[in-house]
Motif scaffolding. Structure first.
Motif, PDB file in Angstrom:
ATOM      1  N   VAL A   1     -12.612   1.956  -4.719  1.00 38.93           N
ATOM      2  CA  VAL A   1     -13.379   1.689  -5.603  1.00 38.93           C
ATOM      3  C   VAL A   1     -13.374   2.749  -6.787  1.00 38.93           C
ATOM      4  O   VAL A   1     -13.656   3.993  -6.415  1.00 38.93           O
ATOM      5  CB  VAL A   1     -14.620   1.476  -5.166  1.00 38.93           C
ATOM      6  N   GLN A   2     -13.086   2.446  -8.017  1.00 41.40           N
ATOM      7  CA  GLN A   2     -13.266   3.626  -9.134  1.00 41.40           C
ATOM      8  C   GLN A   2     -14.500   3.472  -9.762  1.00 41.40           C
ATOM      9  O   GLN A   2     -14.968   2.223 -10.048  1.00 41.40           O
ATOM     10  CB  GLN A   2     -11.955   3.443 -10.182  1.00 41.40           C
ATOM     11  N   LEU A   3     -15.043   4.635  -9.974  1.00 41.12           N
ATOM     12  CA  LEU A   3     -16.475   4.552 -10.460  1.00 41.12           C
ATOM     13  C   LEU A   3     -16.321   5.462 -11.745  1.00 41.12           C
ATOM     14  O   LEU A   3     -15.749   6.474 -11.925  1.00 41.12           O
ATOM     15  CB  LEU A   3     -17.511   5.367  -9.614  1.00 41.12           C
ATOM     16  N   GLN A   4     -16.974   4.774 -12.766  1.00 39.12           N
ATOM     17  CA  GLN A   4     -16.710   5.349 -14.148  1.00 39.12           C
ATOM     18  C   GLN A   4     -18.198   5.808 -14.698  1.00 39.12           C
ATOM     19  O   GLN A   4     -18.813   4.788 -15.198  1.00 39.12           O
ATOM     20  CB  GLN A   4     -16.014   4.701 -15.267  1.00 39.12           C
ATOM     21  N   ALA A   5     -18.688   6.990 -14.886  1.00 39.01           N
ATOM     22  CA  ALA A   5     -20.109   7.151 -15.114  1.00 39.01           C
ATOM     23  C   ALA A   5     -20.025   7.701 -16.864  1.00 39.01           C
ATOM     24  O   ALA A   5     -19.076   7.947 -17.377  1.00 39.01           O
ATOM     25  CB  ALA A   5     -20.527   8.179 -14.550  1.00 39.01           C
ATOM     26  N   SER A   6     -20.992   7.025 -17.681  1.00 41.12           N
ATOM     27  CA  SER A   6     -21.089   7.262 -18.923  1.00 41.12           C
ATOM     28  C   SER A   6     -22.770   7.319 -19.356  1.00 41.12           C
ATOM     29  O   SER A   6     -23.605   7.005 -18.189  1.00 41.12           O
ATOM     30  CB  SER A   6     -20.448   6.386 -19.562  1.00 41.12           C
ATOM     31  N   GLY A   7     -23.058   7.524 -20.577  1.00 35.49           N
ATOM     32  CA  GLY A   7     -24.337   7.341 -21.022  1.00 35.49           C
ATOM     33  C   GLY A   7     -25.337   8.599 -20.618  1.00 35.49           C
ATOM     34  O   GLY A   7     -26.498   8.511 -21.215  1.00 35.49           O
ATOM     35  N   GLY A   8     -24.694   9.860 -20.370  1.00 31.75           N
ATOM     36  CA  GLY A   8     -25.505  10.903 -19.995  1.00 31.75           C
ATOM     37  C   GLY A   8     -25.502  11.387 -21.790  1.00 31.75           C
ATOM     38  O   GLY A   8     -25.485  10.605 -22.803  1.00 31.75           O
ATOM     39  N   GLY A   9     -26.216  12.702 -21.903  1.00 31.97           N
ATOM     40  CA  GLY A   9     -26.337  13.148 -23.315  1.00 31.97           C
ATOM     41  C   GLY A   9     -27.614  14.133 -23.286  1.00 31.97           C
ATOM     42  O   GLY A   9     -28.091  14.523 -22.135  1.00 31.97           O
ATOM     43  N   SER A  10     -28.033  14.084 -24.454  1.00 30.60           N
ATOM     44  CA  SER A  10     -29.301  15.117 -24.748  1.00 30.60           C
ATOM     45  C   SER A  10     -30.361  14.293 -24.989  1.00 30.60           C
ATOM     46  O   SER A  10     -30.307  13.459 -25.869  1.00 30.60           O
ATOM     47  CB  SER A  10     -28.879  15.997 -25.730  1.00 30.60           C
ATOM     48  N   ALA A  11     -31.331  14.791 -24.771  1.00 35.24           N
ATOM     49  CA  ALA A  11     -32.903  14.128 -25.341  1.00 35.24           C
ATOM     50  C   ALA A  11     -33.623  15.175 -25.052  1.00 35.24           C
ATOM     51  O   ALA A  11     -33.870  16.267 -24.537  1.00 35.24           O
ATOM     52  CB  ALA A  11     -33.237  13.085 -24.207  1.00 35.24           C
ATOM     53  N   GLN A  12     -35.058  14.836 -25.825  1.00 37.58           N
ATOM     54  CA  GLN A  12     -35.982  15.702 -26.045  1.00 37.58           C
ATOM     55  C   GLN A  12     -36.840  15.341 -24.741  1.00 37.58           C
ATOM     56  O   GLN A  12     -36.991  14.089 -24.103  1.00 37.58           O
ATOM     57  CB  GLN A  12     -36.898  15.435 -27.336  1.00 37.58           C
ATOM     58  N   SER A  13     -37.911  16.238 -24.529  1.00 38.47           N
ATOM     59  CA  SER A  13     -38.796  16.109 -23.328  1.00 38.47           C
ATOM     60  C   SER A  13     -39.423  14.787 -23.465  1.00 38.47           C
ATOM     61  O   SER A  13     -40.031  14.801 -24.833  1.00 38.47           O
ATOM     62  CB  SER A  13     -39.668  17.276 -23.087  1.00 38.47           C
ATOM     63  N   GLY A  14     -39.768  14.002 -22.643  1.00 37.81           N
ATOM     64  CA  GLY A  14     -40.528  12.748 -22.828  1.00 37.81           C
ATOM     65  C   GLY A  14     -39.630  11.514 -23.584  1.00 37.81           C
ATOM     66  O   GLY A  14     -40.137  10.400 -23.692  1.00 37.81           O
ATOM     67  N   GLY A  15     -38.280  11.769 -23.637  1.00 42.49           N
ATOM     68  CA  GLY A  15     -37.606  10.711 -24.251  1.00 42.49           C
ATOM     69  C   GLY A  15     -36.848   9.901 -23.096  1.00 42.49           C
ATOM     70  O   GLY A  15     -37.054  10.187 -22.072  1.00 42.49           O
ATOM     71  N   SER A  16     -35.703   9.306 -23.481  1.00 42.33           N
ATOM     72  CA  SER A  16     -35.274   8.405 -22.587  1.00 42.33           C
ATOM     73  C   SER A  16     -33.558   8.252 -22.675  1.00 42.33           C
ATOM     74  O   SER A  16     -33.183   8.535 -23.656  1.00 42.33           O
ATOM     75  CB  SER A  16     -35.469   6.932 -22.724  1.00 42.33           C
ATOM     76  N   LEU A  17     -32.967   8.267 -21.394  1.00 38.62           N
ATOM     77  CA  LEU A  17     -31.609   8.038 -21.501  1.00 38.62           C
ATOM     78  C   LEU A  17     -31.151   6.978 -20.420  1.00 38.62           C
ATOM     79  O   LEU A  17     -32.040   6.726 -19.431  1.00 38.62           O
ATOM     80  CB  LEU A  17     -30.765   9.275 -21.128  1.00 38.62           C
ATOM     81  N   VAL A  18     -30.002   6.288 -20.518  1.00 41.97           N
ATOM     82  CA  VAL A  18     -29.677   5.298 -19.415  1.00 41.97           C
ATOM     83  C   VAL A  18     -28.148   5.686 -18.916  1.00 41.97           C
ATOM     84  O   VAL A  18     -27.272   4.862 -19.695  1.00 41.97           O
ATOM     85  CB  VAL A  18     -29.798   3.766 -19.939  1.00 41.97           C
ATOM     86  N   PRO A  19     -28.019   6.523 -18.224  1.00 43.06           N
ATOM     87  CA  PRO A  19     -26.588   6.567 -17.788  1.00 43.06           C
ATOM     88  C   PRO A  19     -26.105   5.249 -17.009  1.00 43.06           C
ATOM     89  O   PRO A  19     -27.186   4.555 -16.394  1.00 43.06           O
ATOM     90  CB  PRO A  19     -26.637   7.578 -16.711  1.00 43.06           C
ATOM     91  N   ALA A  20     -24.674   4.903 -17.105  1.00 42.70           N
ATOM     92  CA  ALA A  20     -24.401   3.730 -16.451  1.00 42.70           C
ATOM     93  C   ALA A  20     -23.190   4.216 -15.578  1.00 42.70           C
ATOM     94  O   ALA A  20     -22.305   5.128 -15.746  1.00 42.70           O
ATOM     95  CB  ALA A  20     -23.830   2.634 -17.485  1.00 42.70           C
ATOM     96  N   CYS A  21     -22.696   3.315 -14.543  1.00 42.63           N
ATOM     97  CA  CYS A  21     -21.757   3.609 -13.517  1.00 42.63           C
ATOM     98  C   CYS A  21     -21.015   1.993 -13.492  1.00 42.63           C
ATOM     99  O   CYS A  21     -21.579   1.169 -13.211  1.00 42.63           O
ATOM    100  CB  CYS A  21     -22.310   4.017 -12.261  1.00 42.63           C
ATOM    101  N   ALA A  22     -19.824   2.043 -14.208  1.00 45.39           N
ATOM    102  CA  ALA A  22     -19.285   0.769 -13.788  1.00 45.39           C
ATOM    103  C   ALA A  22     -18.157   1.189 -12.691  1.00 45.39           C
ATOM    104  O   ALA A  22     -17.498   2.118 -12.612  1.00 45.39           O
ATOM    105  CB  ALA A  22     -18.201   0.875 -15.453  1.00 45.39           C
ATOM    106  N   ALA A  23     -18.102   0.030 -11.920  1.00 47.72           N
ATOM    107  CA  ALA A  23     -17.154  -0.084 -10.908  1.00 47.72           C
ATOM    108  C   ALA A  23     -15.903  -0.882 -10.915  1.00 47.72           C
ATOM    109  O   ALA A  23     -15.893  -1.932 -11.909  1.00 47.72           O
ATOM    110  CB  ALA A  23     -17.917  -0.605  -9.592  1.00 47.72           C
TER     111      ALA A  23
END
Length: 114
Positions: A1-23
């Motif tokens: 199974v190949q997994l590809q992670a994405s969706g990291g990055g920078s945010a301010q305290s209190g903010g939001s991010l949504v990393p994703a993992c595609a299989a």
């Protein structure tokens, strides 16, 4: 199974991010989906896990992070809300199939500034 992670990055305290993992395989063949993280100078730790429909979380992220899956997209996500500086880390997605074989994504960096 190949997994590809994405969706990291920078945010301010209190903010939001949504990393994703595609299989590279239908996720209904995966028994365990999870996210781990490793912060600088710290040990690898399990952040969230989805197994048999049950989700478990690291105590420090409970109420702020949610792990979810999208079978149609063969993807799972980590919805990260109310981010804190201590959430800064490289986040890795993980999968284990019915044969108990484990797979890792390449990691995606999350940086939270206060």
């Amino acid at each position: 199974v190949q997994l590809q992670a994405s969706g990291g990055g920078s945010a301010q305290s209190g903010g939001s991010l949504v990393p994703a993992c595609a299989a590279g395989t239908p996720v209904d063949r995966i028994n365990v989906m999870a996210w781990y993280r490793q912060a600088p100078g710290k040990q690898h730790e399990l952040v969230a896990q989805l197994s048999n429909g049950n989700a478990d979380y690291l105590d420090s992220v409970k109420g702020r992070f949610t792990i979810s899956r999208d079978n149609a997209q063969n993807t799972w996500y980590l919805h990260m809300n109310e981010l804190k500086a201590e959430d800064t880390a490289v986040y890795y997605c993980y999968a284990r199939n019915s044969r108990r074989l484990a797979f890792w994504g390449q990691g995606t960096l999350v940086t939270v500034s206060s």
